[in-house]
Every structure is written in structure tokens, then in C-alpha cells.
Design a protein around this motif. Sequence first.
Motif, short mmCIF file in Angstrom:
data_model
loop_
_atom_site.label_atom_id
_atom_site.label_comp_id
_atom_site.label_asym_id
_atom_site.label_seq_id
_atom_site.Cartn_x
_atom_site.Cartn_y
_atom_site.Cartn_z
N ASP A 1 52.82 55.11 -44.99
CA ASP A 1 53.23 54.99 -43.60
C ASP A 1 54.21 53.81 -43.49
O ASP A 1 53.84 52.67 -43.72
CB ASP A 1 51.99 54.75 -42.73
CG ASP A 1 52.30 54.75 -41.24
OD1 ASP A 1 53.46 54.52 -40.86
OD2 ASP A 1 51.37 54.96 -40.45
N CYS A 2 55.44 54.10 -43.17
CA CYS A 2 56.54 53.13 -42.99
C CYS A 2 56.72 52.19 -44.18
O CYS A 2 56.97 51.00 -44.00
CB CYS A 2 56.40 52.36 -41.68
SG CYS A 2 54.92 51.36 -41.45
N GLY A 3 56.61 52.73 -45.39
CA GLY A 3 56.85 51.95 -46.59
C GLY A 3 58.33 51.70 -46.80
O GLY A 3 59.18 52.51 -46.43
N THR B 1 48.61 60.42 -32.19
CA THR B 1 47.41 60.52 -33.03
C THR B 1 47.17 61.96 -33.48
O THR B 1 46.82 62.21 -34.64
CB THR B 1 46.18 59.99 -32.27
OG1 THR B 1 46.42 58.65 -31.86
CG2 THR B 1 44.95 60.04 -33.16
N GLU B 2 47.36 62.89 -32.58
CA GLU B 2 47.09 64.30 -32.89
C GLU B 2 47.99 64.80 -34.02
O GLU B 2 47.52 65.43 -34.98
CB GLU B 2 47.29 65.17 -31.65
CG GLU B 2 46.96 66.65 -31.89
CD GLU B 2 47.13 67.49 -30.63
OE1 GLU B 2 46.96 68.73 -30.72
OE2 GLU B 2 47.43 66.92 -29.56
N LYS B 3 49.26 64.51 -33.93
CA LYS B 3 50.21 64.97 -34.95
C LYS B 3 49.95 64.27 -36.28
O LYS B 3 50.04 64.87 -37.35
CB LYS B 3 51.64 64.73 -34.49
CG LYS B 3 52.71 65.32 -35.41
CD LYS B 3 54.10 65.22 -34.82
CE LYS B 3 54.26 66.17 -33.66
NZ LYS B 3 55.66 66.18 -33.15
N TYR B 4 49.63 62.98 -36.22
CA TYR B 4 49.34 62.19 -37.42
C TYR B 4 48.11 62.76 -38.15
O TYR B 4 48.15 62.99 -39.36
CB TYR B 4 49.10 60.74 -37.03
CG TYR B 4 49.19 59.72 -38.13
CD1 TYR B 4 50.23 58.80 -38.17
CD2 TYR B 4 48.19 59.61 -39.11
CE1 TYR B 4 50.30 57.82 -39.16
CE2 TYR B 4 48.25 58.64 -40.09
CZ TYR B 4 49.31 57.74 -40.12
OH TYR B 4 49.37 56.77 -41.11
N GLU B 5 47.04 62.98 -37.40
CA GLU B 5 45.81 63.49 -38.02
C GLU B 5 45.99 64.92 -38.51
O GLU B 5 45.42 65.31 -39.54
CB GLU B 5 44.65 63.39 -37.03
CG GLU B 5 44.25 61.95 -36.73
CD GLU B 5 42.96 61.83 -35.94
OE1 GLU B 5 42.46 62.88 -35.46
OE2 GLU B 5 42.45 60.70 -35.82
N HIS C 1 57.51 50.29 -35.57
CA HIS C 1 56.96 49.98 -36.89
C HIS C 1 55.43 50.04 -36.89
O HIS C 1 54.77 49.40 -36.07
CB HIS C 1 57.42 48.59 -37.33
CG HIS C 1 57.03 48.27 -38.74
ND1 HIS C 1 57.55 48.95 -39.82
CD2 HIS C 1 56.18 47.35 -39.26
CE1 HIS C 1 57.04 48.46 -40.93
NE2 HIS C 1 56.20 47.50 -40.62
N ALA C 2 54.88 50.86 -37.79
CA ALA C 2 53.43 51.01 -37.98
C ALA C 2 52.72 51.56 -36.74
O ALA C 2 51.50 51.47 -36.62
CB ALA C 2 52.79 49.68 -38.40
N GLU C 3 53.47 52.14 -35.83
CA GLU C 3 52.91 52.63 -34.57
C GLU C 3 52.62 54.13 -34.61
O GLU C 3 52.03 54.67 -33.67
CB GLU C 3 53.89 52.33 -33.42
CG GLU C 3 53.34 52.60 -32.04
CD GLU C 3 54.37 52.49 -30.94
OE1 GLU C 3 53.98 52.32 -29.77
OE2 GLU C 3 55.59 52.59 -31.24
N SER C 4 53.01 54.83 -35.65
CA SER C 4 52.98 56.29 -35.64
C SER C 4 51.61 56.86 -35.31
O SER C 4 51.49 57.81 -34.54
CB SER C 4 53.45 56.82 -37.01
OG SER C 4 54.81 56.55 -37.20
#
Length: 323
Positions: free
Chosen positions: A206-208, A308-312, A300-303
Motif C-alpha cells: 500500500d503506497c510503497g 474500505t469496501e473497495k479495499y477489502e 497517502h496511506a488513506e486508501s
Amino acid sequence: MGVLKNTMTCLGFLAAAGVGETAYFYRRTMKRGNAKVERTMKMSGTDWSQYAPLMQDRKAFMLAQDHREVSQMSFDNLKLHATFFPALDEYVDKTDVAAGKKKAVICFHGYTSKGMSDYIGLSDYYLKRGYAMLLPDARAHGESEGEYIGFGCLDRKDALVWIRWVIQELGEDVEIILHGTSMGGATVLMASGLELPPQVKGIVSDCGFTSPKEVFTHVLNSMYHLPAFPVIQGADIMNRKLAGYGMDECNAKREVARAKVPILFIHGSNDTFVPARMCDEIYDCCASPKKKLIVEGAAHAESYYKDTEKYEQALNEFFQEIM
């Protein structure tokens, strides 16, 4: 002679200024105690106050679960610290247990943070899906020893130490995910080029960033409106001598070109600290099976918090494919 003398004097002043600027930059960014979390949060541009109630609730749940502190020695004899959360029985898939399957995630935090800070939100996802969680403090962060920050280049070797610990703790049949955010994202991407144990089934970044050199060049140019030369070159020389690695010695773009483990790349489209183009560059170089999620509007680091739904959903689909 007068012109030559004046020219040499000016060059001397410029050189001295460059040395001073480099030393100042190096102390602020690379040394423990001088790199401040408040400064990093300000530079990241993310408004974390809006997520405070959610994080407070999840932190309360997280800390109510059984956990313990663990330590291991690094390859260069630093005492490394982590917090371990065993899998919660009520959330473990009994059919997986019957088949001899156990799941664990090792979570790598960002620059100036610590293990118990960056995964408060995601602890809800992992603990309630039957994963054990290991949350290491990176070298020169939290309760881990070290004077100089590793920026993924040294931390990737520490990741191997923690992978071996999880295998020893949970057994040879454990399935491991590496999940990293920001500097932790760079750590897991840089680790992808190493010979990883077969228990490591997937990597989530995530945001590396690509390398310390490239992310610091971006920060100097975009946030401080300063040229990278001679600061980055000077910092590289200092870091090789003091910390034992170069600022571009390990670059995520080069490491993922050797990767065999599947990787999920996540980045926010509005990330000004680590620009999303870095995610695209690393993704294009990746040789292993890969997926990418760009979360629109996320800083940054907020995704995870922004969508949350799309991330999970991205995590669910990725894990279903690889595990």
C-alpha cells in the motif's frame, strides 16, 4: 588572478553550503530521534482526524484480544521488537483448520511510525477472518534497536527474520501474507526479490515507494522546491558509511522484476508524498502475478479509510486466488 580567486571563493562557499545542507537533511530524515512522526504526518497531507472515531473503536477491539511482545535478533545484531496477535478461535475457518491450514499476516508500518499504529484499521479485517497478526517495529522505530532508518533496504532482511519466526511459532503449514504501508510497502516489495520461504503466499503493498533516493528527490523538488543535487548524492555517501547501504542500492522496481510471489499493489490517486506514478512504475516491472487498485481521491496511506469496501474487496479477491 582576481577573477580566479573570486571564483574559487564562491565555489568554496557553495561546497560548504552543500555539505551543511546535506548534513542537515541527513540528520532530519535518516537518524532515529530526529525523524519526527508529526513532521511525516504533516508532509503526507492526510487528514487523519476524520477517521479518529473509527480508529478508536477498532483499537479498543484490537487491544482487548490476546497478544504478547516478542523479539528477535537482526542479521547485524539489533534487537527487533514485534507484537503478536494469535488467530481468534471464533473467526477461524474450521474447515481450514481441519485441512491443516493456518493463516498469518506480517504487517510492516511506515516511516516514523510503529507496528501498533498503522494497522489499527486493518486489524479488524485480518483478525475477523482468522488471521494471526505479527506487527513488527522497524529498525530504529518503536521498541526495536537501531540508530539509522533502513527505508526498506535493510528492513527487507529483517522481514526474513520475522517470516522465520512465524513459521517456527505456527508451524510449517502456515500460509503467510506480507502487508506493508508506505516504507513498509517498499519493504515488502524489496523483499519480493529475495528467496522467500514457500509459506509466503502473497504480498500487499500500500503506497510503497521505489527507493529512498527517488522518494527523497520527489520530496525535495515538490515540497521544498529544492534541487536534489548535491543533497541526495551527499546523503548517499554518508548513508553508505554510517548505515551500510546506498540510497538506491535497493530499488523496488528492480526487486519485483525477480519476484515469484503474487503481489497486490494499492495506491491513492491523490498521494502527494509518494506519487501514484511510483506504483505504476513498480507494477510495470513486476514479473510475478499481480493486481493493482488505485483508490480515487485517497491521499497517502488513506486508501483503506477512503474506500474500505473497495479495499477489502480487492484483498478478498486477491487472497481467494493465491490461497
